[in-house]
Design a protein around this motif. Structure first.
Motif, short mmCIF file in Angstrom:
data_model
loop_
_atom_site.label_atom_id
_atom_site.label_comp_id
_atom_site.label_asym_id
_atom_site.label_seq_id
_atom_site.Cartn_x
_atom_site.Cartn_y
_atom_site.Cartn_z
N ARG A 49 0.87 -1.32 -0.02
CA ARG A 49 0.52 0.42 0.31
C ARG A 49 0.70 0.91 -0.42
O ARG A 49 0.38 2.74 -0.66
CB ARG A 49 -0.89 0.03 0.88
CG ARG A 49 -2.05 -1.07 1.38
CD ARG A 49 -3.42 -0.65 1.92
NE ARG A 49 -2.65 -1.23 3.88
CZ ARG A 49 -3.01 -2.19 4.09
NH1 ARG A 49 -3.89 -2.98 3.53
NH2 ARG A 49 -2.54 -2.31 5.16
N ARG A 105 1.02 4.13 -3.22
CA ARG A 105 1.07 5.64 -2.96
C ARG A 105 2.28 6.37 -3.40
O ARG A 105 2.44 7.38 -4.32
CB ARG A 105 1.30 6.00 -0.93
CG ARG A 105 -0.45 5.07 -0.62
CD ARG A 105 -0.59 6.18 0.47
NE ARG A 105 -0.15 5.44 1.41
CZ ARG A 105 -0.36 4.35 2.20
NH1 ARG A 105 -1.77 3.88 1.66
NH2 ARG A 105 0.17 3.53 3.48
N ARG A 140 2.16 9.10 -6.19
CA ARG A 140 3.28 10.72 -6.05
C ARG A 140 4.22 10.73 -7.01
O ARG A 140 4.21 11.77 -7.99
CB ARG A 140 3.26 10.21 -4.91
CG ARG A 140 3.87 11.60 -4.28
CD ARG A 140 3.52 13.42 -4.31
NE ARG A 140 2.36 13.06 -3.08
CZ ARG A 140 1.81 13.85 -2.95
NH1 ARG A 140 1.71 15.03 -3.72
NH2 ARG A 140 1.03 14.27 -1.55
N LEU A 182 5.89 9.03 1.70
CA LEU A 182 4.82 8.02 1.61
C LEU A 182 5.56 5.76 1.40
O LEU A 182 5.60 5.47 1.67
CB LEU A 182 3.89 8.05 -0.07
CG LEU A 182 3.62 9.10 0.22
CD1 LEU A 182 2.51 9.22 -1.50
CD2 LEU A 182 2.23 9.15 1.54
N ASP A 211 -6.57 8.64 6.57
CA ASP A 211 -8.17 8.30 4.88
C ASP A 211 -9.12 9.32 5.19
O ASP A 211 -9.38 10.23 4.07
CB ASP A 211 -8.62 6.89 5.56
CG ASP A 211 -8.08 6.07 4.81
OD1 ASP A 211 -7.64 5.45 4.62
OD2 ASP A 211 -9.37 4.50 5.26
N ARG A 264 -6.09 12.32 2.92
CA ARG A 264 -5.88 11.08 1.76
C ARG A 264 -8.00 12.10 0.76
O ARG A 264 -7.62 12.31 -0.11
CB ARG A 264 -5.73 9.95 1.72
CG ARG A 264 -4.31 10.29 2.64
CD ARG A 264 -4.17 8.41 1.83
NE ARG A 264 -2.66 8.53 2.98
CZ ARG A 264 -2.72 7.36 3.36
NH1 ARG A 264 -3.86 6.38 3.62
NH2 ARG A 264 -1.71 6.93 3.86
N THR A 323 3.42 11.33 8.11
CA THR A 323 2.39 10.97 7.54
C THR A 323 1.43 12.07 6.90
O THR A 323 0.97 11.59 6.07
CB THR A 323 1.96 10.24 7.93
OG1 THR A 323 0.91 9.87 8.85
CG2 THR A 323 2.67 8.58 8.12
#
Length: 218
Positions: A111, A115, A119, A138, A161, A164, A198
């Motif tokens: 995961r 990301r 990016r 990330l 989440d 994001r 993050t």
């Protein structure tokens, strides 16, 4: 979909890693190879985005194969000696996961790679230093330690989440209203995400002149 080739000399282990990978949304296994020669042929034929590469192969070390590849790779191996770890990273491994590992440990790294891949795509225009720094943060996101005592894994993921999925920076009050938690709780989780790299925090000044903390994904 992110295409993946799994390379492992053990047929059973290779199949398990492929199954782990297929469980992660957005990933598709394009094929499995058990030797370096098979891996070269499969990678040339299928052009994967990512290779999950064991170091112990019957015809070559995985690290030696890695040095030949132009494809992103994560090394999955039982080798724990510092020399192999350093050689893998020097050869271009984006991550290094020691066997045996759980499906969730691999999923976390996949995961994070997804990301990073989004990016910093292979093609596109120039990127600035801030974009590079964000992409690297990330990429390492899957390596976070277990959720500290007093923090819920589920709440941490919900807050992450919520950041994001928003088109603009969010305040603790906005996150609290959306998730149905107290503002103090939202503030604590947002501060923790900022500390681990993050999320980023900026200040927004309103009509009263008092600054409000705003958060967005790193």
């Amino acid at each position: 979909m992110i295409g993946v080739v799994v390379v492992d000399d053990d047929f059973r282990v290779a199949q398990v890693h492929a199954e782990f990978t297929e469980q992660v949304p957005g990933f598709r296994v394009l094929g499995i190879a058990h030797t370096a020669a098979q891996a070269r042929e499969l990678i040339d034929a299928r052009s994967p985005d990512l290779v999950l590469l064991d170091n112990y192969l019957p015809d070559a070390d995985g690290v030696a194969l890695l040095a030949e590849l132009e494809t992103d790779a994560i090394v999955l191996t039982a080798a724990t000696d510092p020399a192999t770890v350093r050689a893998a990273l020097s050869a271009g491994a984006l991550n290094y996961l020691v066997k045996p590992f759980t499906a969730e440990q691999l999923a976390e790294r996949l995961r994070a790679y997804a990301r990073f891949h989004a990016r910093l795509p292979v093609t596109g225009g120039a990127v600035d230093q801030e974009e590079i720094d964000r992409a690297l943060r990330l990429l390492r996101e899957g390596d976070r330690p277990a959720t500290p005592k007093g923090r819920s894994t589920l709440t941490t993921q919900l807050v992450r989440d919520a950041l994001r999925n928003a088109p603009h920076p969010r305040s603790a009050a906005e996150i609290a209203d959306e998730l149905g938690i107290s503002r103090a709780t939202a503030q604590r989780y947002l501060a923790a995400l900022t500390q681990e790299g993050t999320a980023t925090m900026t200040l927004r000044y309103g009509a009263s002149g008092r600054p409000e903390h705003q958060y967005e994904p790193a």
